[in-house]
Design an enzyme around this catalytic site. Structure first.
Site: not given
Length: 714
Positions: A382, A520, A523, A686
């Protein structure tokens, strides 16, 4: 004296012989269960004799088991499969030895198993057979489970069941029959029974076993036979709604009864026939998997088709495209999760266009990260599907900007240098299973709450979940994927510095952390799918629907995808904000795949019309090149468009370009604050070093790849 000893020996020998025979038979049964022999398909000439022999054998077995079937019905599931099936439906059941009666050389064992508060006992000459008898009785008790059942099923049960709202009508085959695409028919002799649901009653939930009805029926009834029905009644226009094509009709024959299912393809027709057989014979219910679908903010209420039909069409569209692309290569057919994006115009199902098809379940190894933006860090299906959608948006912007082609999905905002998606365009995401992370934190056998999804409120305290859930402390928490593996773990960072990963730390051996797909997607439902770069050019775009192919549970997927922070997001700048997608399961859930996930991801998108195979552990294609949807390639396309639109100097460093749209960055910060405020954890960041690559000089190979892979539409 010798005669007495001889007589005693003669009395002992039959006992030893019987004991040895029973031990040998048990060993033979064990070997057969571990290494089952391939059964040859009986010829038509011998099928009748084989059926009679099998019936005689089954009757003898039932007599030896002391009439374990209380109601005398001979249509019980095969005892060979009862233990296995009950374990798959209820993995936590335990068997207990209740009693041992009879002489020592021929004991009778009584085993008991507790399922849903009820105790079922089985008696046999071996513990294994007694367990099978108890499991068989437990399987028959599924009509007594705490969910609504049709009247004809409730009457077969020995226990008292709740009052049902299902009505049954008997119609002769010669009469006109009208029903919709979801109707299920039972045919017994010359009559057909049609079941219709009362419109204002909540439909019963589906047993959350994660198993296909076809698989369940095959395990319970090995001799079940399917046959296609092509009579005039099945092709009559009176059986179809005005907005659907001709449907297929299949019947399954079980113990002399025929159960008929209808669907828009053969697989759905067979599945619905199997569902009806399981409902009638064993009290299982497959009407809704995990509760009712979750309604959307933007999906119209006056569509000419049902919501379930929309979900099924999207799922079939992606599945058929994947099968078409991979039918010549068995290696790339291996997958655990399949995802794809479908585009529709004006909510017309006939205008469906597949934007991308992807597979994948793993992330890159920390020691194989690159500083040039050419590797894919997250290869979950996805996630790369969303990157394919971004690539499609670049191509459509190019059509509008360079060629002034009004067939583009975008339109220019008046008195602005920005663009927006046309109101007639919608995007739909399909995932073959629930997204990893919070959306998958539930037991398949878990009952659906009495509350409707619309009445569910967001808990600011993550520990204040529904009382009694074994995972209530973990639900709602942010979770990270395991490096080069599957599954997720809760975020353990307690401060901002702990949530920031460093480049030298990862190269030194620290585990690379990647946020879960549920987090994710959550969001993106607030800030859009377009990302930081496209936000400079276009208004945010959102998924209109998210279709889950298996392990769908309305309460948990709703919480995971937006509800956990719905009331916690404050001061998010316009035009960003929550857009609740329509979320639904499908009529025929995919079977759970127990095989090992491959270390590659399959990518196809409608822009390049090419299939890519990406090494998920390294982030590059199998030819060691950058993918068409890598950061560097998409950034190069963004630079090309920006130089044609913006007159100002365009930053060529990736991290600087992402900061241009201040409102987008503010929206991201507000979402992260909402997670932290709700006690769900800190969003993992990250290493900044991987976003500091510069394309000012231009990589010759990258530029050539970008130019060749952006075809224009005539």
């Amino acid at each position: 004296m010798l005669s007495v000893e001889h007589n005693a020996l003669q009395q002992t020998l039959p006992t030893l012989s019987h004991g040895y025979k029973r031990m040998r038979d048990d060993l033979h049964d064990t070997q057969q269960s571990v290494w089952p022999k391939k059964r040859s398909k009986p010829s038509p000439a011998n099928s009748s004799s084989l059926s009679s022999n099998q019936s005689s054998t089954n009757n003898n077995s039932n007599n030896n088991n002391n009439n374990n079937n209380n109601n005398g019905d001979t249509s019980s599931p095969s005892s060979k499969n009862a233990l296995m099936l009950l374990h798959e439906l209820k993995p936590s059941v335990e068997y207990k030895l209740v009693a041992q009666t009879g002489p020592s050389h021929r004991p009778i064992f009584t085993m008991a198993v507790e399922v849903n508060g009820q105790v079922f006992e089985g008696m046999a000459q071996t513990k294994k057979e007694a367990k099978q008898a108890a499991a068989e009785k437990a399987l028959r008790s599924f009509s007594d489970l705490p969910f609504q059942l049709p009247d004809d099923l409730a009457n077969e049960s020995e226990a008292t069941t709740a009052t049902t709202t299902t009505t049954t009508t008997t119609v002769n085959t010669d009469n006109d029959i009208t029903n919709d695409s979801s109707s299920l028919l039972i045919e017994n002799n010359d009559n057909i029974q049609r079941t219709t649901q009362s419109p204002n009653i909540v439909e019963p939930r589906e047993i959350q076993s994660g198993l296909s009805p076809l698989y369940l029926l095959n395990q319970l009834k090995r001799d079940a036979q399917f046959e296609a029905i092509t009579d005039e009644a099945s092709s009559s226009s009176s059986l179809l709604t005005t907005n659907e094509q001709r449907e297929f009709k299949f019947a399954v024959i079980v113990d002399g009864q025929r159960f008929i299912g209808m669907g828009r393809n053969k697989k759905i027709a067979k599945t619905r026939a199997a569902q009806l057989a399981l409902e009638k014979l064993f009290g299982m219910c497959f009407d809704k998997e995990g509760g009712i679908p979750i309604e959307s903010d933007t999906l119209p209420t006056d569509l000419p088709y049902s919501r379930r039909n929309l979900a099924d069409r999207i799922a079939t569209c992606i599945q058929d495209k994947f099968n078409q692309l991979t039918h010549n290569d068995v290696r790339i057919q291996r997958r655990k999760v399949l995802a794809g994006v479908v585009q529709t115009r004006n909510y017309d199902l006939e205008t469906m266009e597949v934007i991308c098809v992807t597979t994948g379940t793993k992330c890159i190894n920390g020691d194989r990260l690159t500083l040039n933006g050419q590797s894919l860090n997250d290869c979950h299906a996805e996630i790369i599907a969303r990157r394919c959608l971004i690539r499609y948006c670049y191509q459509q912007l190019k059509l509008l900007i360079e060629e002034n082609n009004h067939e583009s999905i975008f339109e220019k905002i008046p008195d602005s240098d920005r663009f927006r998606l046309k109101s007639s365009i919608t995007f739909h995401l399909y995932i073959s299973t629930s997204p990893c992370g919070d959306g998958r934190l539930f037991a398949p056998q878990e009952a659906v709450s009495e509350q409707s999804p619309s009445s569910t409120t967001t808990n600011q305290d993550p520990n204040n979940k529904q009382t009694g859930h074994s995972l209530r402390k973990s639900r709602g928490l942010l979770r990270t994927k395991i490096e080069a593996g599957e599954g997720t773990i809760p975020v353990t960072a307690k401060s901002l510095y702990q949530s920031m990963q460093t480049w030298d730390g990862i190269l030194g051996g620290e585990r690379l952390l990647t946020m879960s797909c549920s987090d994710k997607l959550c969001r993106w439902n607030f800030i859009g799918l377009q990302g930081a770069l496209l936000s400079v050019l276009i208004e945010p775009i959102y998924y209109t629907s998210i279709i889950i192919g298996s392990l769908y549970h309305s309460e948990h997927i709703r919480r995971a995808l937006f509800a956990r922070i719905e009331n916690l997001v404050k001061n998010i700048p316009t035009p960003y904000g929550l857009r609740r997608p329509f979320i639904s399961g499908v009529s025929s859930p995919e079977m759970r795949t127990t095989s090992r996930a491959p270390n590659h991801a399959f990518i196809w998108n409608c822009v390049d019309q090419k299939c890519e195979i990406v090494d998920t552990l390294g982030g590059l294609t199998t030819s060691r090149e950058s993918s068409f949807i890598s950061k560097a390639v998409l950034f190069q396309q963004w630079l090309t468009l920006m130089r044609q639109i913006k007159l100002d100097t365009v930053p060529t460093i990736y991290c600087d370009a992402k900061q241009l749209e201040a409102n987008y960055q503010t929206a991201k910060i507000e979402i992260n604050k909402a997670f932290q405020k709700g006690g769900f954890g800190l969003w993992i960041i990250k290493p900044h070093e991987q976003d500091e690559f510069d394309l000012s000089s231009g990589d010759a190979t990258l530029l050539r790849q970008t130019n060749q892979s952006m075809p224009s539409m005539d």
